[in-house]
Structure formats: structure tokens, C-alpha cells
Design a protein around this motif. Structure first.
Motif, PDB file in Angstrom:
ATOM      1  N   ASN A  92      61.956 103.599  55.996  1.00 23.95           N
ATOM      2  CA  ASN A  92      62.535 102.735  55.330  1.00 23.95           C
ATOM      3  C   ASN A  92      61.600 101.517  54.246  1.00 23.95           C
ATOM      4  OD1 ASN A  92      64.114 104.563  56.761  1.00 23.95           O
ATOM      5  ND2 ASN A  92      64.288 103.331  59.144  1.00 23.95           N
ATOM      6  N   TYR A 106      59.859 105.491  60.782  1.00 22.01           N
ATOM      7  CA  TYR A 106      60.943 105.632  60.244  1.00 22.01           C
ATOM      8  C   TYR A 106      60.966 104.651  59.538  1.00 22.01           C
ATOM      9  CZ  TYR A 106      63.742 109.920  59.854  1.00 22.01           C
ATOM     10  OH  TYR A 106      64.070 111.191  59.280  1.00 22.01           O
ATOM     11  N   ASP A 110      66.464 109.637  61.282  1.00 16.61           N
ATOM     12  CA  ASP A 110      66.809 108.340  61.229  1.00 16.61           C
ATOM     13  C   ASP A 110      67.248 107.409  62.779  1.00 16.61           C
ATOM     14  OD1 ASP A 110      65.671 105.086  60.591  1.00 16.61           O
ATOM     15  OD2 ASP A 110      66.489 105.779  59.156  1.00 16.61           O
ATOM     16  N   PRO A 111      66.345 107.543  63.809  1.00 19.46           N
ATOM     17  CA  PRO A 111      67.273 106.606  64.946  1.00 19.46           C
ATOM     18  C   PRO A 111      67.447 105.017  65.427  1.00 19.46           C
ATOM     19  CG  PRO A 111      64.939 107.074  65.641  1.00 19.46           C
ATOM     20  CD  PRO A 111      65.252 107.625  64.106  1.00 19.46           C
ATOM     21  N   THR A 112      66.441 104.500  63.480  1.00 22.07           N
ATOM     22  CA  THR A 112      67.102 103.236  63.540  1.00 22.07           C
ATOM     23  C   THR A 112      68.110 102.253  62.741  1.00 22.07           C
ATOM     24  OG1 THR A 112      65.758 103.480  61.504  1.00 22.07           O
ATOM     25  CG2 THR A 112      64.265 103.157  63.293  1.00 22.07           C
ATOM     26  N   GLY A 113      68.769 103.589  62.270  1.00 20.10           N
ATOM     27  CA  GLY A 113      69.949 103.054  61.230  1.00 20.10           C
ATOM     28  C   GLY A 113      69.327 102.267  59.417  1.00 20.10           C
ATOM     29  N   GLY A 114      68.580 102.919  59.350  1.00 20.19           N
ATOM     30  CA  GLY A 114      67.724 102.214  58.605  1.00 20.19           C
ATOM     31  C   GLY A 114      67.178 101.220  58.158  1.00 20.19           C
ATOM     32  N   ALA A 115      66.564 100.587  59.847  1.00 18.90           N
ATOM     33  CA  ALA A 115      65.949  99.358  59.990  1.00 18.90           C
ATOM     34  C   ALA A 115      64.112  99.395  59.421  1.00 18.90           C
ATOM     35  CB  ALA A 115      65.702  99.406  61.315  1.00 18.90           C
TER      36      ALA A 115
END
Length: 84
Positions: free
Chosen positions: A23, A19, A76-81
Motif C-alpha cells: 500500500n 500489504y 488485503d486484510p488492512t483495508g489499504g492501511a
């Protein structure tokens, strides 16, 4: 890239790394127009320099994660990182 960058992190880590790349593409990071542009940008994903050291079974695991990620089966576990 998933196998070279995050295989030791398991599926969750590979999903997060994937991700981050997606992103970056979505945001045009470094002028990227494709995932290939993203992962082959110099000094971005260290694992890409050691792709020849990955075991074939690691690519199988990474392929399963990539399929789930690209088909939208996993959020997405990164929150858009764009970095990790």
C-alpha cells in the motif's frame, strides 16, 4: 521483510505487514518507486535491522506468504492501511 517484521504473527500478520508495504508503494509513500525503497526507508520497518537474527525456516514461511500475496491469492486484510 515479512520474516523480520511479522514472523511471530503467523501468516495473517505477515500478510498484513506485506500489504502495508504494498500500500505504501501504491501510494508513493516517501517517494518509493519499488518495494525495496519502501522496506529500506529509515525507521519504517524495524525488523529490517535484525535480518541476521531470523531462522532459515522463517524465511521459508515468509516466502510462501509473499508468493500468495504477490500473486493476488489473498486479499488485503488492512483495508489499504499504510501503517500498523
Amino acid at each position: 521483510m515479512l520474516a523480520t517484521e511479522a514472523i511471530g504473527e503467523g501468516p495473517a500478520g505477515m500478510t498484513a505487514a506485506g500489504y502495508v508495504a504494498l500500500n505504501r508503494l501504491k501510494n508513493g509513500y516517501g517517494g518509493a518507486k519499488s518495494l525495496s525503497d519502501v522496506v529500506y526507508q529509515p525507521h519504517q520497518f524495524e525488523g529490517m535491522s535484525r535480518a541476521n537474527q531470523v531462522h532459515p525456516e522463517d524465511y521459508d514461511k515468509a516466502s510462501q506468504v509473499a508468493d500468495a500475496l504477490l500473486s493476488g491469492q489473498v486479499p488485503d486484510p488492512t483495508g489499504g492501511a499504510m501503517a500498523f
